[in-house]
Design a protein around this motif. Structure first.
Motif, PDB file in Angstrom:
ATOM      1  N   GLN A   1     -62.821 -28.238 -27.109  1.00  0.00           N
ATOM      2  CA  GLN A   1     -62.403 -29.602 -26.800  1.00  0.00           C
ATOM      3  C   GLN A   1     -63.158 -30.141 -25.579  1.00  0.00           C
ATOM      4  OE1 GLN A   1     -59.383 -31.431 -28.568  1.00  0.00           O
ATOM      5  NE2 GLN A   1     -60.675 -30.182 -29.894  1.00  0.00           N
ATOM      6  N   ILE A   2     -63.302 -31.462 -25.539  1.00  0.00           N
ATOM      7  CA  ILE A   2     -63.913 -32.144 -24.397  1.00  0.00           C
ATOM      8  C   ILE A   2     -62.794 -32.591 -23.459  1.00  0.00           C
ATOM      9  CG2 ILE A   2     -65.325 -34.102 -23.645  1.00  0.00           C
ATOM     10  CD1 ILE A   2     -66.532 -34.125 -26.495  1.00  0.00           C
ATOM     11  N   TYR A   3     -63.004 -32.418 -22.149  1.00  0.00           N
ATOM     12  CA  TYR A   3     -61.999 -32.812 -21.162  1.00  0.00           C
ATOM     13  C   TYR A   3     -62.544 -33.914 -20.258  1.00  0.00           C
ATOM     14  CZ  TYR A   3     -59.748 -28.547 -22.728  1.00  0.00           C
ATOM     15  OH  TYR A   3     -59.167 -27.576 -23.510  1.00  0.00           O
ATOM     16  N   THR A   4     -61.679 -34.850 -19.940  1.00  0.00           N
ATOM     17  CA  THR A   4     -62.033 -35.909 -18.993  1.00  0.00           C
ATOM     18  C   THR A   4     -61.522 -35.515 -17.612  1.00  0.00           C
ATOM     19  OG1 THR A   4     -60.033 -37.068 -19.725  1.00  0.00           O
ATOM     20  CG2 THR A   4     -62.140 -37.829 -20.617  1.00  0.00           C
ATOM     21  N   VAL A   5     -62.413 -35.586 -16.636  1.00  0.00           N
ATOM     22  CA  VAL A   5     -62.089 -35.252 -15.256  1.00  0.00           C
ATOM     23  C   VAL A   5     -62.498 -36.435 -14.387  1.00  0.00           C
ATOM     24  CG1 VAL A   5     -62.446 -33.639 -13.349  1.00  0.00           C
ATOM     25  CG2 VAL A   5     -62.541 -32.804 -15.714  1.00  0.00           C
ATOM     26  N   VAL A   6     -61.575 -36.971 -13.607  1.00  0.00           N
ATOM     27  CA  VAL A   6     -61.905 -38.127 -12.778  1.00  0.00           C
ATOM     28  C   VAL A   6     -61.558 -37.875 -11.319  1.00  0.00           C
ATOM     29  CG1 VAL A   6     -61.509 -39.712 -14.707  1.00  0.00           C
ATOM     30  CG2 VAL A   6     -59.680 -39.333 -13.049  1.00  0.00           C
ATOM     31  N   ASP A   7     -62.361 -38.452 -10.453  1.00  0.00           N
ATOM     32  CA  ASP A   7     -62.086 -38.481  -9.015  1.00  0.00           C
ATOM     33  C   ASP A   7     -61.406 -39.821  -8.738  1.00  0.00           C
ATOM     34  OD1 ASP A   7     -62.136 -38.784  -6.260  1.00  0.00           O
ATOM     35  OD2 ASP A   7     -64.105 -37.882  -6.017  1.00  0.00           O
ATOM     36  N   ASN A   8     -60.158 -39.758  -8.299  1.00  0.00           N
ATOM     37  CA  ASN A   8     -59.374 -40.975  -8.087  1.00  0.00           C
ATOM     38  C   ASN A   8     -59.182 -41.273  -6.602  1.00  0.00           C
ATOM     39  OD1 ASN A   8     -57.855 -43.160  -9.264  1.00  0.00           O
ATOM     40  ND2 ASN A   8     -55.962 -42.107  -8.702  1.00  0.00           N
ATOM     41  N   THR A   9     -60.090 -40.773  -5.754  1.00  0.00           N
ATOM     42  CA  THR A   9     -59.915 -40.863  -4.306  1.00  0.00           C
ATOM     43  C   THR A   9     -59.915 -42.298  -3.804  1.00  0.00           C
ATOM     44  OG1 THR A   9     -60.881 -38.684  -3.953  1.00  0.00           O
ATOM     45  CG2 THR A   9     -60.903 -40.184  -2.085  1.00  0.00           C
ATOM     46  N   PHE A  10     -60.837 -43.130  -4.269  1.00  0.00           N
ATOM     47  CA  PHE A  10     -60.895 -44.515  -3.780  1.00  0.00           C
ATOM     48  C   PHE A  10     -59.623 -45.281  -4.128  1.00  0.00           C
ATOM     49  CE2 PHE A  10     -65.415 -46.193  -2.748  1.00  0.00           C
ATOM     50  CZ  PHE A  10     -65.633 -45.130  -1.894  1.00  0.00           C
ATOM     51  N   ALA A  11     -59.141 -45.105  -5.347  1.00  0.00           N
ATOM     52  CA  ALA A  11     -57.973 -45.875  -5.786  1.00  0.00           C
ATOM     53  C   ALA A  11     -56.674 -45.296  -5.220  1.00  0.00           C
ATOM     54  CB  ALA A  11     -57.911 -45.909  -7.303  1.00  0.00           C
ATOM     55  N   THR A  12     -56.586 -43.974  -5.149  1.00  0.00           N
ATOM     56  CA  THR A  12     -55.370 -43.238  -4.779  1.00  0.00           C
ATOM     57  C   THR A  12     -54.289 -43.464  -5.843  1.00  0.00           C
ATOM     58  OG1 THR A  12     -53.987 -44.801  -3.503  1.00  0.00           O
ATOM     59  CG2 THR A  12     -55.870 -43.831  -2.353  1.00  0.00           C
ATOM     60  N   PRO A  13     -53.269 -42.607  -5.895  1.00  0.00           N
ATOM     61  CA  PRO A  13     -52.208 -42.819  -6.888  1.00  0.00           C
ATOM     62  C   PRO A  13     -51.395 -44.078  -6.647  1.00  0.00           C
ATOM     63  CG  PRO A  13     -51.658 -40.987  -5.414  1.00  0.00           C
ATOM     64  CD  PRO A  13     -53.088 -41.344  -5.158  1.00  0.00           C
TER      65      PRO A  13
ATOM     66  N   LEU B   1     -56.019 -51.458 -11.688  1.00  0.00           N
ATOM     67  CA  LEU B   1     -55.634 -51.254 -10.290  1.00  0.00           C
ATOM     68  C   LEU B   1     -54.300 -51.938 -10.009  1.00  0.00           C
ATOM     69  CD1 LEU B   1     -59.118 -51.708  -8.563  1.00  0.00           C
ATOM     70  CD2 LEU B   1     -57.989 -49.594  -9.308  1.00  0.00           C
ATOM     71  N   LYS B   2     -53.237 -51.184 -10.251  1.00  0.00           N
ATOM     72  CA  LYS B   2     -51.890 -51.695 -10.043  1.00  0.00           C
ATOM     73  C   LYS B   2     -51.043 -50.635  -9.356  1.00  0.00           C
ATOM     74  CE  LYS B   2     -51.609 -54.972 -13.911  1.00  0.00           C
ATOM     75  NZ  LYS B   2     -50.874 -55.326 -15.146  1.00  0.00           N
ATOM     76  N   SER B   3     -50.243 -51.063  -8.410  1.00  0.00           N
ATOM     77  CA  SER B   3     -49.322 -50.137  -7.737  1.00  0.00           C
ATOM     78  C   SER B   3     -48.230 -49.721  -8.721  1.00  0.00           C
ATOM     79  CB  SER B   3     -48.698 -50.817  -6.525  1.00  0.00           C
ATOM     80  OG  SER B   3     -47.691 -51.730  -6.933  1.00  0.00           O
ATOM     81  N   PRO B   4     -47.497 -48.659  -8.412  1.00  0.00           N
ATOM     82  CA  PRO B   4     -46.381 -48.268  -9.281  1.00  0.00           C
ATOM     83  C   PRO B   4     -45.328 -49.365  -9.405  1.00  0.00           C
ATOM     84  CG  PRO B   4     -46.917 -46.497  -7.761  1.00  0.00           C
ATOM     85  CD  PRO B   4     -47.686 -47.693  -7.305  1.00  0.00           C
ATOM     86  N   GLU B   5     -45.364 -50.322  -8.487  1.00  0.00           N
ATOM     87  CA  GLU B   5     -44.422 -51.438  -8.525  1.00  0.00           C
ATOM     88  C   GLU B   5     -44.991 -52.648  -9.273  1.00  0.00           C
ATOM     89  OE1 GLU B   5     -43.769 -51.845  -4.356  1.00  0.00           O
ATOM     90  OE2 GLU B   5     -42.401 -50.125  -4.261  1.00  0.00           O
ATOM     91  N   GLY B   6     -46.198 -52.475  -9.858  1.00  0.00           N
ATOM     92  CA  GLY B   6     -46.771 -53.506 -10.712  1.00  0.00           C
ATOM     93  C   GLY B   6     -47.614 -54.557 -10.024  1.00  0.00           C
TER      94      GLY B   6
END
Length: 426
Positions: free
Chosen positions: A200-212, A326-331
């Motif tokens: 299988q192919i896996y997607t790996v992303v660096d999310n540092t700029f956006a943050t969770p 690019l949306k916060s958990p609060e939308g």
């Protein structure tokens, strides 16, 4: 002991402060703040218990009575940080490392073997570029650097049986491109239907700029999310760390990789990131991006500035994608804290401007890293991305005149005035 509140009562902002309320990793109900371990090795009550700890390391443990053996394997403070990170990213599990690069290297080394290939976006952080183009080939792991949003081109690479990993940054460093996560994940999912389970192919992303706080890639079908905890999540420039948020089935592999590579995070750093960084990240991030929009608007209107790239500006070439992802958990729209811009004129003007900032600015500091309480400026082509050869910088989208600005918590007008003063001199 208090009863944990129901899920319905927990907003993301409150979760960042209280976590799971009572950690399964360490019983500390009498503490308001999680305690910190300060031991490299742990007492074992029997030889049988010690042997069991080694033989079952990396496998799911009895959460009521985990076996702690040695700091490099696992320890309670780091485990509490991991539980909190998995919660923020909405993932099944998280594994913390001593740095973001430790997390990236361990993940790629876990997923790839000789003869296989990683397809990566052409614009990458300099050390990631070096890892993929310099170190992995020594282990016969091949690579291709592509435009990740060229979906037709990506589809061709997905048809190659040697392709095993698709790697990119959700918001690219330093030019702030937005990856179309949903479409990329959809293409990979379709390709995997034609492949056996072991290939299988896996997607790996660096999310540092956006943050969770701005983006949770797992919600869009991504497999592995990497964070440099050193940056916005820690936020104060005092601790280093990295993390991988992954499917539960890969937890054992990642923990063994961390153990064998020695890429551990110190409990002291894990504790500081858990207690101070995560709990304040939302409020820091939102203040910083409010300032970032003001600074970006100022730069865009300045006659000596050639171009400004910021996801919160309508002039951003992928503004629609930015609004989607690019949306916060609060939308709320969360374009982030990073700005890239270029001055009119040659490299000498760029150097003069940055040198003047370094010598005379009070609110802006010439330094690498990002996401900290202080505003930082740098020139990636000569600093953080210098590992990319000069003849490859154009292909990778690195203009030597591009200036990267990480917005801190200073007063917005102070930052603008310092920029305006330096611009007067070029």
């Amino acid at each position: 002991m208090k009863k944990a509140p129901t899920k319905a009562m927990k907003s993301p902002r409150t979760q960042a402060i209280h976590g799971e309320f009572l950690s399964k990793s360490w019983e500390f109900s009498h503490h308001l703040i999680p305690p910190m371990t300060a031991s490299t090795t742990f007492r074992l009550e029997s030889l049988e218990r010690g042997a069991q700890g080694f033989s079952t390391f990396g496998a799911p443990q009895d959460s009521a009575k985990p076996i702690w053996i040695y700091d490099r394997l696992e320890e309670p403070t780091t485990k509490m940080l991991e539980d909190q990170l998995a919660l923020l990213e909405k993932g099944e599990c998280a594994v913390a490392f001593g740095s973001g690069m430790g997390a990236i290297a361990s993940t790629l080394m876990s997923l790839l073997k000789a003869g296989e290939k990683v397809i990566a976006h052409k614009t990458l952080y300099g050390c990631t570029y070096s890892l993929i183009t310099n170190w992995l080939p020594r282990f016969q792991v091949n690579h291709e650097l592509v435009d990740i949003n060229d979906l037709k081109g990506l589809e061709k690479h997905l048809a190659d049986s040697k392709t095993r990993v698709i790697y990119f940054e959700t918001v690219s460093n330093p030019i702030l491109e937005i990856a179309d996560l949903e479409k990329i994940a959809s293409l990979v999912k379709a390709a995997n239907k034609k492949r056996p389970k072991e290939n299988q192919i896996y997607t790996v992303v660096d999310n540092t700029f956006a943050t969770p706080w701005a983006l949770r890639p797992l919600e869009w079908g991504i497999d592995f999310v990497i964070q440099s905890l050193t940056k916005n999540i820690s936020g104060f420039g005092t601790e280093m760390g990295g993390a991988v948020i992954a499917p539960k089935s890969f937890e054992s592999m990642l923990r063994v990789a961390r153990k064998d590579f020695g890429a551990i995070i110190h409990p002291y750093s894990a504790w500081h990131i858990l207690v101070y960084g995560i709990s304040t990240q939302a409020i820091r991030f939102e203040q910083q991006q409010e300032t970032a929009l003001k600074v970006a608007n100022f730069l865009e209107k300045h006659p000596k500035v050639q171009s400004v790239t910021y996801p919160g500006l309508k002039s951003h070439p992928q503004y629609k994608l930015a609004k989607k992802y690019l949306k916060s958990p609060e939308g709320q729209f969360a374009p982030g804290t990073m700005i890239s811009f270029q001055l009119k004129g040659d490299m000498k003007k760029c150097q003069k401007f940055v040198d003047d900032i370094a010598k005379t600015s009070y609110s802006i500091t010439l330094a690498v890293s990002l996401g900290l309480t202080k505003t930082l400026i740098e020139v990636p082509g000569f600093m953080t991305h210098s590992a990319i050869p000069d003849d490859q910088k154009d292909h990778c989208g690195i203009d030597p005149r591009a200036i990267r600005l990480s917005i801190g918590l200073e007063n917005a007008q102070d930052i603008i005035e310092d920029l305006a003063g330096a611009l007067k001199k070029v």
